[in-house]
Design an enzyme around this catalytic site. Structure first.
Site, PDB file in Angstrom:
ATOM      1  CE  LYS A  86       0.465  -5.044   5.971  1.00  0.00           C
ATOM      2  NZ  LYS A  86       0.609  -3.604   6.143  1.00  0.00           N
ATOM      3  CE  LYS A 109      -4.208  -1.483   2.338  1.00  0.00           C
ATOM      4  NZ  LYS A 109      -5.130  -1.128   3.434  1.00  0.00           N
ATOM      5  CG  HIS A 168      -0.973   5.215  11.618  1.00  0.00           C
ATOM      6  ND1 HIS A 168      -2.240   5.385  11.129  1.00  0.00           N
ATOM      7  CD2 HIS A 168      -0.682   3.895  11.454  1.00  0.00           C
ATOM      8  CE1 HIS A 168      -2.700   4.220  10.678  1.00  0.00           C
ATOM      9  NE2 HIS A 168      -1.768   3.309  10.865  1.00  0.00           N
ATOM     10  NE  ARG A 178      -3.413  -5.262   2.341  1.00  0.00           N
ATOM     11  CZ  ARG A 178      -2.436  -4.941   1.522  1.00  0.00           C
ATOM     12  NH1 ARG A 178      -2.274  -5.593   0.400  1.00  0.00           N
ATOM     13  NH2 ARG A 178      -1.603  -3.959   1.820  1.00  0.00           N
TER      14      ARG A 178
END
Lengths: 366, 366
Positions: A227, A143, A265, A241
């Site tokens: 992951k 991503k 974050h 996901r």
């Protein structure tokens, strides 16, 4: 050094985890196909590690190594900063065989990755994450992107790196808050798909907070493994996901309300995970002691366990609706089915969601 | 109506060519998967066709149809204008099942396509090209992107549309210069891979310039067919697809030197194709009469046959080096092997290239 492989067919790539990897020329070389590299880093990381990476790359003769040093922080993760990368690439005449190298945390990785996805319609890139958060999260999965003033990560692409070098030594220079932010994502993997790892974290949180190198390396490897398995099953996030977004819909609302860069974050994800767990408890999926234990674990990790004091229910709702995890106007949430298993649902009773949001500083209260 | 299919496996899509297609709701509907559409168009096209497209879309009940009207012209094909599309998407809360619809020429198609490629890491889009150039070129092949001040199309992605509607009626409102610019690309297909079509164009150029509907429809279909075949063989331009760039390396240098938007893309490609042909003649690939015949055909199509009078050899070279078609510092050029066949070479003797560039207004002279 340990090597994991993210299995994505012809886009598969290795993750190297260990100490002193930054200096090892032979780890970079096989992943550079042209004669040009642009290192993308920031003002904080450059003085610490840029020269070491350059020295390693310059062992390859004839390689043109350029650099661009961006301002540091989530507040700069936008199209304007992205343009500085394009400027550098064009001013130094990088062609479509160039390789970009992201040296820094998640913001650098996301922006550098997106620059690589979009420069001349796609060039190669290498991830060298230097924060715990980026080592366990944003460097795995492809991503990439930047924020828009109306939403986080709204502009981007899926683009896989050629390889990831996670050098655990870089964590020695990491500020305390950022260590905690990274641990939030580590806890997430335990919660969503790996109960034994969650138990391990409960037993070893003190060691992680003390930056014990063995404990950190184990946590990074196990997180990346989790992951990588999820991503390999669902590269473009059409299904499973999405469970990686546990806490993120709440967390993004917090980050967006506070202005990007005020909360880290991982801090927002930490508070958001507890909100997701609170809602899971209200729905009968987990027990009150389990909710309390999670709160204690997050506190031990130095993470916030409540949202911002001034954030109202409407503040949350208005921002959750614009989140990407919304399909046709319905809020889809990632919750816990149990400790070690996540579920995705758009069937949350609205009153329970409101109770969680209203509970504010007193999560887990009726 | 004729339907061509661009064969790209699970990214295959149809091109509909005919008259009155804009109003046909049943052509759009199967290609819209969510409940939101954003029409991206410009100030010139909106007054002509926007309402017709909206009316057709609104026949689908429950569909949210929004629009964004951009300034017109290549000079606006940049990140700032792109951001207006993101603004509209986010302000109207479009989610990742939205469909973008490009209504306009190549600039609109490229920007809308790139917005679709990058919004929430990729959403669907439909192409409704309203210029000859975009009907025969930029709506086929999935290239999307914007310009950077240092180079054309330097930021972008490969992203295929769900379908293309080429309504030949829209060409009735096209300015003369833009008709000619489109014909430049039509001639290109004859030159690079379809000699019988090139002969047909020599016989039918007067009909095309008079906008004879049958001649236009045939030229569009044959051009799309040629391009679709090349693209299907080489989606991401690693090989044969590069032949579609005949004239483009010279042409991009012209556009970049003049400032984007001064010369139309097709005009620059027209002049650039003649430069490529001149160089091909100097290399012994085509004859002097063939070169002269091409010059005459371009002139009949109302296209420039020389570069800008003030452009020096250095102006060309400095801009050709930054072009994407450069590998490791060597200029790779698309030339003619013969009329109807292109070749890609980085073996051009430098003195012959300099002769072509020096010949300036007297192309084909020793």
């Amino acid at each position: 050094m340990h090597t994991l492989t993210v299995d994505l067919g012809d886009r598969s790539y290795p993750i190297y985890i260990g100490t002193g990897l930054l200096d090892r020329a032979e780890l970079y070389t096989p992943h550079i196909k042209g004669r040009q590299v642009l290192i993308v880093t920031n003002e904080t990381v450059a003085p610490l590690y840029l020269q070491r990476v350059k020295t390693a790359l310059q062992q390859t003769s004839g390689l043109q190594v350029d650099e661009v040093i961006l301002p540091d922080g989530e507040a700069f993760k936008n199209l304007d900063t992205l343009n500085l990368i394009y400027d550098a690439l064009l001013e130094k005449r990088h062609n479509r065989t160039t390789t970009l190298l992201a040296l820094g945390g998640g913001v650098i990785g996301d922006m550098c990755g997106y620059a690589a996805a979009s420069y001349q319609r796609g060039v190669n890139f290498i991830q060298v994450p230097t924060t715990l958060l980026s080592q366990v999260d944003s460097s795995v999965g492809g991503k990439t992107g930047v924020n828009h003033r109306l939403g986080k990560n709204m502009i981007g692409a899926f683009h896989q790196p050629q390889c990831v070098l996670a050098d655990t030594e870089t964590l020695n220079t990491l500020p305390e808050r950022e260590l905690s932010a990274g641990i939030a994502e580590v806890i997430k993997y335990g919660l969503i798909c790996d109960e034994p790892f969650y138990r391990w974290l409960q037993d070893n949180m003190a060691a992680l907070m003390a930056r014990d190198p063995r404990a950190l390396a184990y946590a990074i490897e196990r997180s990346c493994q989790n992951k990588a398995e999820v991503v390999a099953q669902d590269e473009t996030e059409s299904g499973i996901r999405a469970t990686l977004n546990l806490g993120h819909t709440f967390g993004h609302a917090i980050e967006s309300h506070q202005g990007y860069g005020q909360w880290l974050h991982g801090e927002a994800v930490g508070a958001g995970m507890l909100q997701a767990a609170d809602l899971s408890w209200r729905m009968g999926n987990i027990s009150a002691p389990e909710l309390e234990a999670l709160r204690a674990l997050l506190q031990q990790a130095g993470l916030p366990v409540t949202g911002p004091a001034d954030m109202t229910v409407d503040d949350y709702l208005s921002r959750m609706v614009v989140d990407k995890k919304v399909l046709d106007g319905r809020i889809r949430l990632v919750l816990l089915q149990r400790i070690g298993e996540a579920c995705i649902t758009s069937e949350v009773p609205r009153e329970l969601l409101l109770q969680t949001l209203q509970a504010g500083n007193r999560l887990g209260c009726p």
